[in-house]
Design a protein around this motif. Structure first.
Motif, PDB file in Angstrom:
ATOM      1  N   ASP A  44      21.825 -24.249   7.267  1.00  0.00           N
ATOM      2  CA  ASP A  44      20.970 -25.398   7.533  1.00  0.00           C
ATOM      3  C   ASP A  44      19.582 -25.005   8.028  1.00  0.00           C
ATOM      4  O   ASP A  44      18.620 -25.734   7.796  1.00  0.00           O
ATOM      5  N   TYR A  47      17.828 -24.387   4.912  1.00  0.00           N
ATOM      6  CA  TYR A  47      17.653 -25.674   4.221  1.00  0.00           C
ATOM      7  C   TYR A  47      16.516 -26.502   4.844  1.00  0.00           C
ATOM      8  O   TYR A  47      15.660 -27.032   4.128  1.00  0.00           O
ATOM      9  N   THR A  48      16.509 -26.626   6.158  1.00  0.00           N
ATOM     10  CA  THR A  48      15.514 -27.510   6.783  1.00  0.00           C
ATOM     11  C   THR A  48      14.091 -26.934   6.657  1.00  0.00           C
ATOM     12  O   THR A  48      13.137 -27.693   6.524  1.00  0.00           O
ATOM     13  N   GLU A  76      14.319 -29.813  13.700  1.00  0.00           N
ATOM     14  CA  GLU A  76      15.763 -29.942  13.882  1.00  0.00           C
ATOM     15  C   GLU A  76      16.382 -28.804  14.701  1.00  0.00           C
ATOM     16  O   GLU A  76      17.610 -28.703  14.783  1.00  0.00           O
ATOM     17  N   CYS A 124      19.714 -36.843   2.329  1.00  0.00           N
ATOM     18  CA  CYS A 124      19.589 -35.927   3.455  1.00  0.00           C
ATOM     19  C   CYS A 124      19.326 -36.698   4.739  1.00  0.00           C
ATOM     20  O   CYS A 124      20.097 -36.648   5.690  1.00  0.00           O
ATOM     21  N   TYR A 128      22.683 -38.126   7.563  1.00  0.00           N
ATOM     22  CA  TYR A 128      22.801 -37.573   8.914  1.00  0.00           C
ATOM     23  C   TYR A 128      22.686 -38.662   9.969  1.00  0.00           C
ATOM     24  O   TYR A 128      23.377 -38.636  10.986  1.00  0.00           O
ATOM     25  N   GLU A 196      25.222 -32.965  -0.622  1.00  0.00           N
ATOM     26  CA  GLU A 196      25.459 -33.113   0.825  1.00  0.00           C
ATOM     27  C   GLU A 196      26.947 -32.893   1.134  1.00  0.00           C
ATOM     28  O   GLU A 196      27.304 -32.160   2.060  1.00  0.00           O
TER      29      GLU A 196
HETATM   30  C1  LIG Z   1      22.011 -30.199   4.333  1.00  0.00           C
HETATM   31  C2  LIG Z   1      21.275 -31.108   5.243  1.00  0.00           C
HETATM   32  N1  LIG Z   1      21.090 -32.367   4.880  1.00  0.00           N
HETATM   33  C3  LIG Z   1      20.429 -33.220   5.684  1.00  0.00           C
HETATM   34  C4  LIG Z   1      19.930 -32.808   6.887  1.00  0.00           C
HETATM   35  C5  LIG Z   1      19.220 -33.794   7.797  1.00  0.00           C
HETATM   36  O1  LIG Z   1      17.921 -33.433   7.998  1.00  0.00           O
HETATM   37  C6  LIG Z   1      20.132 -31.468   7.236  1.00  0.00           C
HETATM   38  N2  LIG Z   1      19.680 -30.995   8.417  1.00  0.00           N
HETATM   39  N3  LIG Z   1      20.813 -30.644   6.403  1.00  0.00           N
END
Ligand SMILES: Cc1ncc(CO)c(N)n1
Length: 206
Positions: A44, A47-48, A76, A124, A128, A196
């Protein structure tokens, strides 16, 4: 019914699978292994970082009015810190499903219009926030409460609502969309939702 409500209804089966996936329940019920958390936070964080570039790319496709109402972008780190990863996470490279998800979003942002770009990113942001709302306060003394609190914070909620408003304003009459446009938008959105789910499933398998 607004466009984002219609879309969310189509995503409901996938969203229910996300709610029931064992990693998400692990956050909600305070039950995750170190290895699972290391893997997830490694994936993550990558990813972010990439997501924020994709978001900047999407913003350039919006009107100046939409741009001006954009809430502050989110960091995040707080959410990641809440999962207490060990330094071992630094040895975990981005996995194929993660790269494929980012690839999908990038392709849809670059090749489609502003709505298509927003819809690639929406699962995304939205999922969340919905996970946070669903599991906040379900377990007393939950180590991972700060994670749930982050995604239900007013800053994160503002960000989700802004995304919904932009999409609803872009497509006020979604019932009148040409069938091909409706299919493309739905496919962009549901494909992101599927990624997701896959992101959570891979994290649980560690
Ligand atoms: C995979 C993923 N999807 C959504 C979010 C939400 O920002 C995240 N942190 N990571």
């Amino acid at each position: 019914m607004k466009f984002h409500n219609y879309l969310l209804k189509q995503a409901e089966p996938i969203l229910n699978d996300i709610y029931q996936s064992s990693f998400v329940k692990g956050i909600g019920f305070n039950n995750l292994s170190q290895q699972q958390r290391d893997y997830y936070v490694a994936q993550d964080s990558y990813y972010t970082d990439e997501f924020s570039h994709l978001f900047d790319l999407t913003i350039t496709k919006l009107t100046t009015e939409q741009q001006s109402t954009q809430p502050q972008t989110l960091d995040e780190t707080v959410a990641h810190d809440a999962l207490l990863a060990s330094p071992n996470m630094l040895n975990i490279p981005p996995d194929d499903h993660n790269l494929a998800y980012l690839d999908h979003m990038k392709t849809e942002i670059m090749s489609g219009d502003a709505t298509n770009a927003m819809l690639a990113l929406l699962p995304c942001t939205e999922s969340y926030h919905l996970i946070g709302k669903r599991y906040l306060n379900t377990t007393a003394h939950n180590t991972y409460s700060p994670w749930l609190e982050y995604y239900t914070s007013s800053a994160y909620q503002d960000f989700t609502q802004w995304s919904w408003q932009v999409i609803d304003a872009q497509i006020p009459d979604w019932q009148k969309l040409p069938v091909n446009d409706q299919k493309r938008y739905l496919n962009t959105y549901l494909t992101s939702y599927q990624f997701e789910l896959s992101f959570w499933e891979h994290a649980a398998q560690q």
